[in-house]
Design an enzyme around this catalytic site. Structure first.
Site, PDB file in Angstrom:
ATOM      1  N   LYS A 107       0.827  -1.211   0.000  1.00 23.34           N
ATOM      2  CA  LYS A 107       0.000   0.000   0.000  1.00 23.34           C
ATOM      3  C   LYS A 107       0.859   1.257   0.000  1.00 23.34           C
ATOM      4  O   LYS A 107       0.508   2.240  -0.650  1.00 23.34           O
ATOM      5  CB  LYS A 107      -0.944  -0.007   1.218  1.00 23.34           C
ATOM      6  N   LYS A 190      -4.384 -10.455  -8.251  1.00 22.72           N
ATOM      7  CA  LYS A 190      -5.702 -10.898  -7.796  1.00 22.72           C
ATOM      8  C   LYS A 190      -6.786  -9.943  -8.244  1.00 22.72           C
ATOM      9  O   LYS A 190      -6.521  -8.781  -8.532  1.00 22.72           O
ATOM     10  CB  LYS A 190      -5.711 -11.052  -6.273  1.00 22.72           C
ATOM     11  N   LYS A 193     -11.274  -5.056  -5.274  1.00 21.73           N
ATOM     12  CA  LYS A 193     -12.135  -3.884  -5.408  1.00 21.73           C
ATOM     13  C   LYS A 193     -11.308  -2.679  -5.800  1.00 21.73           C
ATOM     14  O   LYS A 193     -11.754  -1.830  -6.560  1.00 21.73           O
ATOM     15  CB  LYS A 193     -12.837  -3.601  -4.072  1.00 21.73           C
TER      16      LYS A 193
HETATM   17  P1  ATP Z   1      -9.717  -3.877  -1.485  1.00 21.11           P
HETATM   18  O1  ATP Z   1      -9.086  -3.841  -2.853  1.00 21.11           O
HETATM   19  O2  ATP Z   1     -10.448  -2.634  -1.134  1.00 21.11           O
HETATM   20  O3  ATP Z   1      -8.759  -4.345  -0.410  1.00 21.11           O
HETATM   21  P2  ATP Z   1     -10.695  -6.534  -1.796  1.00 21.11           P
HETATM   22  O4  ATP Z   1     -11.335  -6.873  -3.084  1.00 21.11           O
HETATM   23  O5  ATP Z   1      -9.293  -6.998  -1.580  1.00 21.11           O
HETATM   24  O6  ATP Z   1     -10.856  -4.985  -1.602  1.00 21.11           O
HETATM   25  P3  ATP Z   1     -11.408  -7.070   0.947  1.00 21.11           P
HETATM   26  O7  ATP Z   1     -12.525  -6.295   1.557  1.00 21.11           O
HETATM   27  O8  ATP Z   1      -9.998  -6.641   1.232  1.00 21.11           O
HETATM   28  O9  ATP Z   1     -11.628  -7.096  -0.642  1.00 21.11           O
HETATM   29  O10 ATP Z   1     -11.535  -8.602   1.304  1.00 21.11           O
HETATM   30  C1  ATP Z   1     -12.789  -9.180   1.628  1.00 21.11           C
HETATM   31  C2  ATP Z   1     -12.686 -10.689   1.575  1.00 21.11           C
HETATM   32  O11 ATP Z   1     -12.609 -11.111   0.200  1.00 21.11           O
HETATM   33  C3  ATP Z   1     -11.449 -11.266   2.261  1.00 21.11           C
HETATM   34  O12 ATP Z   1     -11.812 -12.477   2.886  1.00 21.11           O
HETATM   35  C4  ATP Z   1     -10.505 -11.535   1.124  1.00 21.11           C
HETATM   36  O13 ATP Z   1      -9.591 -12.576   1.406  1.00 21.11           O
HETATM   37  C5  ATP Z   1     -11.471 -11.935   0.037  1.00 21.11           C
HETATM   38  N1  ATP Z   1     -10.908 -11.660  -1.282  1.00 21.11           N
HETATM   39  C6  ATP Z   1     -10.641 -10.445  -1.818  1.00 21.11           C
HETATM   40  N2  ATP Z   1     -10.168 -10.582  -3.060  1.00 21.11           N
HETATM   41  C7  ATP Z   1     -10.118 -11.921  -3.310  1.00 21.11           C
HETATM   42  C8  ATP Z   1      -9.712 -12.709  -4.430  1.00 21.11           C
HETATM   43  N3  ATP Z   1      -9.284 -12.146  -5.543  1.00 21.11           N
HETATM   44  N4  ATP Z   1      -9.807 -14.067  -4.341  1.00 21.11           N
HETATM   45  C9  ATP Z   1     -10.259 -14.645  -3.202  1.00 21.11           C
HETATM   46  N5  ATP Z   1     -10.654 -13.959  -2.115  1.00 21.11           N
HETATM   47  C10 ATP Z   1     -10.591 -12.608  -2.166  1.00 21.11           C
HETATM   48 MG    MG Z   2      -8.175  -6.357   0.206  1.00 19.90          MG
END
Ligand code: ATP
Ligand code: MG
Length: 325
Positions: A107, A190, A193
């Protein structure tokens, strides 16, 4: 217990890494699922967007099938005991170990102009989220493995320091299987969001088709049984989540014999994603516009979560020597 940051709409990674397992677990165990609004402030702090984002995740939780009568669903900031536990746990978290966390390094590399203390102490707040309910199992995606490791370090350290066996060693959980990592369709990394590469639960069938058809591939195999490049392997990884095993085998064999047509592979993938997403999407809008229902769900959840949280904080205060007069 598990949570998701309200930083945008939920995508296939959130669904297969987390949300789908929440739904499967809710009748098997005592479950707490929350919307991590404090956590979102480390990177997303626009007051005009926050409430709408919380509402999105809440509606998407419910649309995916979390039942507020079976599981406790709450908004993190409705349970201020979490903030107190985070402060207390922070007294035994070392700056060095926080600075070494991969997500912190990532980050600050991506956004060097906003290296705030909240980013550094994110794993402490996350440990508080988990330990506030003394949770044993945490359904998360692969990307959260290192944070969970830190949660166990903090729990163990607390138990050792105070000579108690109070906090459990919380384990990441995926029904005995490997944790899931859904990749993006943009070649590497990955789905996230914040990455702008999501296939979202709110996406229309057409939007899904367009996104999948644009997925990065390569020029195709030229010799039998060639190794599969990362972007193409990513397509197969998503297929593994949404498609039938014989469909995957069919395309794997086509690849091995150099007869694969990526256009066909993508078309199949899009249709299989739509089968997962469409029934959820159809419920999101109705739920999202039912303010009375959302108010009821969050009020009930906050009450149940606070009850559990208050017990933990009272015990931690006592263990640490904070006593009433
Ligand atoms: P941000 O980019 O804002 O961090 P994010 O998409 O990584 O958002 P989080 O809110 O950080 O989402 O994570 C929420 C849940 O979704 C966590 O359990 C995380 O492990 C899971 N998760 C997020 N992205 C993935 C992915 N690409 N594959 C599997 N699990 C995921
Ligand atoms: Mg995340």
């Amino acid at each position: 217990m598990s949570g998701i940051r309200p930083t945008g709409n939920l995508h296939l990674g959130n669904y297969f890494g987390a949300l789908r397992n929440f739904v499967k677990l809710q009748r098997e165990a005592e479950c707490f699922f929350f919307i991590a609004d404090y956590h979102s402030l480390t990177t997303h702090n626009d007051p005009s967007l926050l409430h709408g984002n919380v509402k999105n995740v809440l509606a998407e939780y419910l649309a995916a099938g979390i039942d507020p009568d079976a599981a406790t669903i709450y908004v993190q900031s409705d349970v201020p005991q979490v903030a107190e536990l985070s402060l207390l746990l922070g007294m035994h978290a070392y700056v060095g170990e926080l600075e070494r966390t991969a997500s912190f390094k990532d980050k600050i590399r991506k956004n060097p102009s906003n290296v705030n203390a909240g980013l550094l102490t994110y794993p402490v707040l996350m440990a508080a989220d988990i330990l506030i309910h003394r949770a044993t199992h945490v359904p998360v995606g692969k990307d959260q493995e290192q944070h969970l490791e830190l949660t166990r370090v903090f729990a163990r350290r607390f138990n050792n320091m105070y000579g108690v066996e109070f906090f459990p060693e919380s384990q990441p959980y995926n029904f005995g299987a490997e944790l899931v990592k859904i990749p993006g369709l943009d070649g590497t990394g990955k789905m996230g969001k914040s990455e702008g590469n999501g296939i979202y639960l709110i996406d229309s069938d057409d939007a899904i088709r367009k996104k999948v058809m644009r997925a990065v591939t390569d020029s195709g195999p030229t010799a039998p049984d060639s190794p599969v490049s990362e972007p193409v392997e990513n397509i197969f990884t998503i297929m593994k989540a949404v498609s039938a095993p014989d469909t995957i085998q069919f395309f794997r064999e086509k690849y091995a014999s150099c007869e694969i047509r990526y256009g066909d592979l993508k078309k199949q993938l899009a249709e299989d994603i739509i089968k997962t997403v469409a029934p959820i999407r159809e419920r999101i809008e109705d739920i999202r516009s039912d303010d009375a229902y959302l108010r009821k769900v969050t009020a009930l959840g906050a009450e149940k979560a606070r009850e559990s949280a208050m017990k933990t904080v009272a015990a931690v205060r006592e263990i640490m020597g904070i006593k009433p007069f």
